[in-house]
Design a protein around this motif. Structure first.
Motif, PDB file in Angstrom:
ATOM      1  N   ARG A  64       0.887  -1.172   0.000  1.00  0.00           N
ATOM      2  CA  ARG A  64       0.000   0.000   0.000  1.00  0.00           C
ATOM      3  C   ARG A  64       0.917   1.212   0.000  1.00  0.00           C
ATOM      4  O   ARG A  64       1.625   1.471   0.970  1.00  0.00           O
ATOM      5  CB  ARG A  64      -0.916   0.032   1.219  1.00  0.00           C
ATOM      6  N   SER A 117      -5.681  -5.542   5.974  1.00  0.00           N
ATOM      7  CA  SER A 117      -6.865  -4.779   5.577  1.00  0.00           C
ATOM      8  C   SER A 117      -8.132  -5.479   6.060  1.00  0.00           C
ATOM      9  O   SER A 117      -8.093  -6.590   6.586  1.00  0.00           O
ATOM     10  CB  SER A 117      -6.889  -4.594   4.066  1.00  0.00           C
ATOM     11  N   ALA A 118      -9.265  -4.851   5.849  1.00  0.00           N
ATOM     12  CA  ALA A 118     -10.550  -5.380   6.300  1.00  0.00           C
ATOM     13  C   ALA A 118     -10.866  -6.743   5.687  1.00  0.00           C
ATOM     14  O   ALA A 118     -11.545  -7.561   6.306  1.00  0.00           O
ATOM     15  CB  ALA A 118     -11.659  -4.392   5.967  1.00  0.00           C
ATOM     16  N   ASP A 119     -10.355  -7.004   4.489  1.00  0.00           N
ATOM     17  CA  ASP A 119     -10.616  -8.294   3.843  1.00  0.00           C
ATOM     18  C   ASP A 119      -9.664  -9.396   4.308  1.00  0.00           C
ATOM     19  O   ASP A 119      -9.699 -10.514   3.806  1.00  0.00           O
ATOM     20  CB  ASP A 119     -10.587  -8.159   2.318  1.00  0.00           C
ATOM     21  N   GLY A 120      -8.794  -9.063   5.276  1.00  0.00           N
ATOM     22  CA  GLY A 120      -7.906 -10.056   5.859  1.00  0.00           C
ATOM     23  C   GLY A 120      -6.593 -10.258   5.142  1.00  0.00           C
ATOM     24  O   GLY A 120      -5.799 -11.110   5.527  1.00  0.00           O
ATOM     25  N   LEU A 121      -6.327  -9.476   4.099  1.00  0.00           N
ATOM     26  CA  LEU A 121      -5.073  -9.599   3.356  1.00  0.00           C
ATOM     27  C   LEU A 121      -4.037  -8.630   3.908  1.00  0.00           C
ATOM     28  O   LEU A 121      -4.340  -7.475   4.195  1.00  0.00           O
ATOM     29  CB  LEU A 121      -5.305  -9.331   1.870  1.00  0.00           C
ATOM     30  N   HIS A 150      -0.519  -6.336   3.726  1.00  0.00           N
ATOM     31  CA  HIS A 150       0.265  -5.579   2.761  1.00  0.00           C
ATOM     32  C   HIS A 150       1.329  -4.776   3.501  1.00  0.00           C
ATOM     33  O   HIS A 150       1.162  -4.416   4.655  1.00  0.00           O
ATOM     34  CB  HIS A 150      -0.611  -4.660   1.898  1.00  0.00           C
ATOM     35  N   GLN A 162      -2.989   0.429  -3.806  1.00  0.00           N
ATOM     36  CA  GLN A 162      -2.720  -0.991  -3.547  1.00  0.00           C
ATOM     37  C   GLN A 162      -2.035  -1.575  -4.780  1.00  0.00           C
ATOM     38  O   GLN A 162      -2.580  -1.508  -5.872  1.00  0.00           O
ATOM     39  CB  GLN A 162      -4.026  -1.746  -3.274  1.00  0.00           C
TER      40      GLN A 162
END
Length: 104
Positions: A17, A33-37, A39, A82
């Motif tokens: 990011r 991040s909120a989606d669990g990935l 960075h 991203q």
């Protein structure tokens, strides 16, 4: 915590990011991040126009990982914050250098 990189046969894919106009060239650790990935958070002083911020990011990573700039490319997210970077080289060695750079 998950790792921001995925290992392949002869390279790694690194999720980043990027914050352009960040005041300094630096890494700010790993974030999920909120989606669990996960960075790697990076900031550069370069402006986000005509690829300047991407070039600054590649130069920063090249210096930190001690790999040639030519071995790093933007795989996706060329104009987005991203990004996925492809870094050529021994995946295990690159992952250990990244872990030392920004511990997860």
């Amino acid at each position: 915590m998950t790792s921001p990189c995925r290992l392949a046969h002869d390279h790694i894919l690194l999720a980043v990011r990027l914050t352009p106009n960040g005041g300094r060239d630096a890494f700010d650790g790993v974030e999920v991040s909120a989606d669990g990935l996960a960075h790697l958070k990076a900031r550069v002083t370069a402006v986000p126009e005509k690829g300047k911020a991407n070039k600054a990011l590649i130069a920063l990573l090249s210096k930190a990982l001690k790999v040639p700039k030519s071995s790093i490319s933007v795989a996706s997210g060329d104009t987005a914050r991203q990004k996925i970077l492809r870094i050529e080289g021994d995946p295990e060695d690159l992952k250990s250098r990244l872990d030392a750079l920004a511990p997860t």
